[in-house]
Design an enzyme around this catalytic site. Sequence first.
Site, PDB file in Angstrom:
ATOM      1  N   LYS A 170       2.532   2.195   2.550  1.00 17.61           N
ATOM      2  CA  LYS A 170       2.122   2.593   3.900  1.00 17.61           C
ATOM      3  C   LYS A 170       3.150   2.295   4.923  1.00 17.61           C
ATOM      4  O   LYS A 170       3.307   1.111   4.979  1.00 17.61           O
ATOM      5  CB  LYS A 170       0.894   2.184   4.359  1.00 17.61           C
ATOM      6  CG  LYS A 170       0.211   3.147   5.513  1.00 17.61           C
ATOM      7  CD  LYS A 170      -1.314   3.331   5.600  1.00 17.61           C
ATOM      8  CE  LYS A 170      -1.821   4.308   6.415  1.00 17.61           C
ATOM      9  NZ  LYS A 170      -3.340   4.524   6.226  1.00 17.61           N
TER      10      LYS A 170
ATOM     11  N   LYS B 161       0.943  -1.448  -0.150  1.00 23.77           N
ATOM     12  CA  LYS B 161      -0.054   0.068   0.170  1.00 23.77           C
ATOM     13  C   LYS B 161       1.030   1.287  -0.020  1.00 23.77           C
ATOM     14  O   LYS B 161       0.426   2.583  -0.160  1.00 23.77           O
ATOM     15  CB  LYS B 161      -0.833  -0.095   1.317  1.00 23.77           C
ATOM     16  CG  LYS B 161      -1.789  -0.870   1.104  1.00 23.77           C
ATOM     17  CD  LYS B 161      -3.178  -0.572   2.355  1.00 23.77           C
ATOM     18  CE  LYS B 161      -2.783  -0.751   3.692  1.00 23.77           C
ATOM     19  NZ  LYS B 161      -3.945  -0.620   4.624  1.00 23.77           N
TER      20      LYS B 161
HETATM   21  N1  C2G Z   1     -10.416   6.614   9.883  1.00 22.69           N
HETATM   22  C1  C2G Z   1     -11.320   7.425  10.497  1.00 22.69           C
HETATM   23  N2  C2G Z   1     -10.942   8.734  11.064  1.00 22.69           N
HETATM   24  C2  C2G Z   1      -9.746   8.996  10.996  1.00 22.69           C
HETATM   25  C3  C2G Z   1      -8.720   8.223  10.566  1.00 22.69           C
HETATM   26  C4  C2G Z   1      -8.861   6.972  10.030  1.00 22.69           C
HETATM   27  O1  C2G Z   1     -12.650   7.318  10.470  1.00 22.69           O
HETATM   28  N3  C2G Z   1      -9.442  10.313  11.662  1.00 22.69           N
HETATM   29  C5  C2G Z   1     -10.669   5.355   9.583  1.00 22.69           C
HETATM   30  C6  C2G Z   1     -10.144   5.150   8.141  1.00 22.69           C
HETATM   31  O2  C2G Z   1     -11.278   5.733   7.190  1.00 22.69           O
HETATM   32  C7  C2G Z   1     -10.421   3.676   8.025  1.00 22.69           C
HETATM   33  C8  C2G Z   1      -9.869   3.149   9.280  1.00 22.69           C
HETATM   34  O3  C2G Z   1     -10.069   4.179  10.227  1.00 22.69           O
HETATM   35  O4  C2G Z   1     -11.637   3.242   7.747  1.00 22.69           O
HETATM   36  C9  C2G Z   1      -8.601   2.607   9.531  1.00 22.69           C
HETATM   37  O5  C2G Z   1      -7.871   3.767   8.729  1.00 22.69           O
HETATM   38  P1  C2G Z   1      -6.173   3.469   8.298  1.00 22.69           P
HETATM   39  O6  C2G Z   1      -5.586   2.592   9.434  1.00 22.69           O
HETATM   40  O7  C2G Z   1      -5.649   4.472   7.653  1.00 22.69           O
HETATM   41  O8  C2G Z   1      -6.562   2.324   6.911  1.00 22.69           O
HETATM   42  P2  C2G Z   1      -6.103   2.373   5.667  1.00 22.69           P
HETATM   43  O9  C2G Z   1      -4.563   2.332   5.576  1.00 22.69           O
HETATM   44  O10 C2G Z   1      -6.932   3.301   4.994  1.00 22.69           O
HETATM   45  O11 C2G Z   1      -6.619   1.011   5.106  1.00 22.69           O
HETATM   46  O12 C2G Z   1      -8.304  -2.387   2.117  1.00 22.69           O
HETATM   47  C10 C2G Z   1      -8.465  -1.142   2.922  1.00 22.69           C
HETATM   48  C11 C2G Z   1      -7.287  -0.515   3.566  1.00 22.69           C
HETATM   49  O13 C2G Z   1      -6.405  -1.451   4.004  1.00 22.69           O
HETATM   50  C12 C2G Z   1      -7.580   0.530   4.392  1.00 22.69           C
END
Ligand code: C2G
Length: 155
Positions: free
Chosen positions: A49, A47
């Site tokens: 990340k 990703k």
């Molecule tokens: N999130 C949120 N509010 C934030 C930060 C994150 O609601 N201030 C939500 C994101 O929208 C996501 C979840 O928390 O639904 C996890 O966020 P991340 O760990 O950043 O996930 P991500 O890297 O976006 O992975 O296949 C999908 C991916 O694996 C999503």
Amino acid sequence: MENKKTIITYGTFDMFHIGHLKLLQRLKEFGDELIVAVSTDEFNELKGKKTLIPYEQRAEIVSNIKCVNKVIPENSWDQKIEDVEQYNIDIFAIGDDWEGKFDFLEKYCEVVYLARTKNVSTTKLKKSLSNFLSIPKEDILNAFTIIEQLKKDFE
Ligand code: C2G
């Protein structure tokens, strides 16, 4: 339980914070069982990340969140349909930073995008941490000295 509703979501959940917690709590309100697929370290590399906390710890933290019933690893972009079928998922939900990206799942389950929690993100947390750590040690020591002196002056 008759017509139990199962929800699934996916994410990295690095440096677990209130935005993650509020999302999971809101998801649980949609049904009875919440499954969270936590991105493995290898998948996060895919990703693009960089995570601070390794998968095992991120998975253990998420699995100990009261509203979470099960944690599975997220190893690839392509496992969602299989997961939805394997776990009899009724609702796939994720933050609206992904709006529209997973509409293909509508053939298999309900797809919901939830508003992200404002003003908090792992990126912001990392930035404030590095800002704090970049303050020269002598400045921090000077600040403490000044505070100590002020406390004496006001005694
Ligand atoms: N999130 C949120 N509010 C934030 C930060 C994150 O609601 N201030 C939500 C994101 O929208 C996501 C979840 O928390 O639904 C996890 O966020 P991340 O760990 O950043 O996930 P991500 O890297 O976006 O992975 O296949 C999908 C991916 O694996 C999503």
